[in-house]
Design a protein around this motif. Sequence first.
Motif, PDB file in Angstrom:
ATOM      1  N   TRP A 100       0.822  -1.205   0.000  1.00 60.16           N
ATOM      2  CA  TRP A 100       0.000   0.000   0.000  1.00 60.16           C
ATOM      3  C   TRP A 100       0.860   1.261   0.000  1.00 60.16           C
ATOM      4  O   TRP A 100       1.930   1.310   0.596  1.00 60.16           O
ATOM      5  N   THR A 101       0.343   2.284  -0.655  1.00 61.07           N
ATOM      6  CA  THR A 101       0.917   3.622  -0.570  1.00 61.07           C
ATOM      7  C   THR A 101      -0.077   4.531   0.135  1.00 61.07           C
ATOM      8  O   THR A 101      -1.266   4.225   0.215  1.00 61.07           O
ATOM      9  N   THR A 102       0.405   5.644   0.685  1.00 67.17           N
ATOM     10  CA  THR A 102      -0.469   6.607   1.343  1.00 67.17           C
ATOM     11  C   THR A 102      -0.335   7.957   0.661  1.00 67.17           C
ATOM     12  O   THR A 102       0.704   8.278   0.074  1.00 67.17           O
ATOM     13  N   ASN A 103      -1.399   8.730   0.727  1.00 68.84           N
ATOM     14  CA  ASN A 103      -1.405  10.088   0.171  1.00 68.84           C
ATOM     15  C   ASN A 103      -2.059  10.993   1.205  1.00 68.84           C
ATOM     16  O   ASN A 103      -3.282  11.079   1.286  1.00 68.84           O
ATOM     17  N   SER A 104      -1.236  11.617   2.009  1.00 71.43           N
ATOM     18  CA  SER A 104      -1.749  12.423   3.115  1.00 71.43           C
ATOM     19  C   SER A 104      -2.261  13.782   2.680  1.00 71.43           C
ATOM     20  O   SER A 104      -2.861  14.513   3.477  1.00 71.43           O
ATOM     21  N   ALA A 105      -2.057  14.142   1.410  1.00 74.26           N
ATOM     22  CA  ALA A 105      -2.427  15.488   0.959  1.00 74.26           C
ATOM     23  C   ALA A 105      -3.883  15.604   0.525  1.00 74.26           C
ATOM     24  O   ALA A 105      -4.394  16.708   0.358  1.00 74.26           O
ATOM     25  N   VAL A 106      -4.560  14.481   0.336  1.00 77.94           N
ATOM     26  CA  VAL A 106      -5.930  14.537  -0.193  1.00 77.94           C
ATOM     27  C   VAL A 106      -6.894  15.125   0.834  1.00 77.94           C
ATOM     28  O   VAL A 106      -7.772  15.918   0.501  1.00 77.94           O
ATOM     29  N   LYS A 125      -9.199  14.773   8.650  1.00 76.05           N
ATOM     30  CA  LYS A 125      -8.966  13.391   9.069  1.00 76.05           C
ATOM     31  C   LYS A 125      -9.230  13.216  10.560  1.00 76.05           C
ATOM     32  O   LYS A 125      -9.819  12.220  10.975  1.00 76.05           O
ATOM     33  N   ARG A 154      -8.574   6.451  -1.900  1.00 80.54           N
ATOM     34  CA  ARG A 154      -8.927   7.136  -3.148  1.00 80.54           C
ATOM     35  C   ARG A 154      -7.954   6.672  -4.214  1.00 80.54           C
ATOM     36  O   ARG A 154      -6.734   6.813  -4.056  1.00 80.54           O
ATOM     37  N   ASP A 167      -5.540   4.563  -5.792  1.00 80.04           N
ATOM     38  CA  ASP A 167      -4.665   3.469  -5.363  1.00 80.04           C
ATOM     39  C   ASP A 167      -3.930   3.783  -4.066  1.00 80.04           C
ATOM     40  O   ASP A 167      -2.915   3.158  -3.750  1.00 80.04           O
ATOM     41  N   ALA A 168      -4.424   4.764  -3.300  1.00 77.58           N
ATOM     42  CA  ALA A 168      -3.705   5.170  -2.098  1.00 77.58           C
ATOM     43  C   ALA A 168      -4.643   5.297  -0.903  1.00 77.58           C
ATOM     44  O   ALA A 168      -5.810   5.677  -1.039  1.00 77.58           O
ATOM     45  N   ILE A 199      -5.879   7.324   2.124  1.00 85.13           N
ATOM     46  CA  ILE A 199      -5.859   8.745   2.477  1.00 85.13           C
ATOM     47  C   ILE A 199      -6.285   8.986   3.924  1.00 85.13           C
ATOM     48  O   ILE A 199      -6.109  10.085   4.448  1.00 85.13           O
TER      49      ILE A 199
END
Length: 477
Positions: free
Chosen positions: A153-159, A165, A190, A192-193, A195
Amino acid sequence: MKTLLSLAATAALALTTTASAQSAQERLDDRYNYALAAGYKAMMLCSAMATSERLGGSRTEESVHEWELTGIYPVLDPIIRDLPYEIVRYSVDGMANPPVYQVRVEWADDMPARAATQSVNGGCYVEPIGASLAEPLPLSAESANANVADDGWTTNSAVLSGSAKDRLGDAAFDMSYGEGSRTTAALVIRGDAIIMERYAQGFGADTPQRTWSVAKSIASTLVGIGLLADGIDVNEPIGLNYWRQGGAPDLRNQITIDHALRMATGRYSDTPGNRTDPLYWGGSTVDETAMRWPVVHAPGTVFRYANNDTLLAVRTVDRFLGYYGAEDLLSRFGMDRTIAETDWRGGYVLSSQVWSTARDLGRLGQLYLNDGVWDGERILPEGWVEYISDPSGPQPEGTDWGYGAGWWTFRRPEGNAFEGIPDDAFAARGNRGQYVVVVPSRDVVIVRRGEDMVGTRFDIAAFTRDVLAALEEGGSD
């Protein structure tokens, strides 16, 4: 370890009426409830501990008592936690905490303990009531050690902003979406990441929980994979092959795969359709419990939520599942931390008995966001996403939810009653607050895990609406 039978449990043996005032049937039912309670406890302890250890983690007995064995069915709840139990582990040279072999729960002085035994895939199965119990054979250290790869898994904290959150995470865990609800995991994806992700204390990304009826949506997915491989259409009869004297066909022979996936086989059972206690806790088999009920409605005419219908649908791909194994098929789209349990004869109990992590359920949702394609390979038949999310068959009464083919929908044939949620959204739903929401038009998957107290409910529609609104606003306050 073995607990002592408490005074509370001893008193509960009398239940609500004296033995002299009970009929023979009432006494028999009380005894059966104790057998079921013991089977329930054995299964939950065995499955929670064995699956966690198989995936490289751990669950304590105390944690299982606090979460899985609290707030359950009213008949079993006063009995279950105080029943004496023993956890039997394999013997492995050089290993201080070897794998669970079996959990045994005492329930009657004149009967063997109820037992759940770890199977070769790392899940557990419940032994039949009255089964004799054997001691485990030694295991090698190689077969006992867990070996789990990174989940990728990857994460995208900017969304989503940090404040959004925090607001959504706090609300998911503080009963804002339902008094008495107990959230163990909340996950938003969202594309492939990941959030947003949060867990209750003692739970984490690698903690499997029982999916309950979310397993029905996993079963629908496995049926789709099998149908694509074998070139079978959902409108083909399941092939029960009942014939009367003289060669006249039985109405059950008209039941199709589609009827079973849509809970519309028209079959009877002597308990509510969501209660398959003989199979789940009593040690019966899928074939004994689910296959042989008569029809009381013409197939395809009436909706009745029934575990037995999902189990019947899975029968169509039994040989396919037997050849490849459910775990191998699920790993094709990243569900590497999911264990599908069976009855003691090896029949998959895919109406409920699956243990999975929140992240793995996110992979399930992602497969549907990707229209059934994973890494360029078509996993599900073309049009499967539209098929399972189309409430075109008979529908449940008394709810705003619609039902597709193994998945719940936020719209019914007459329209969508959920303001703020797109018409194309659909969901897997399970007992005690298990949810996987898929919103293709927003490229979003929402996973909520819980151990909600009986009689309470987490408002997944409100949570979904709030998540989508926060994303629409860009995560700002």
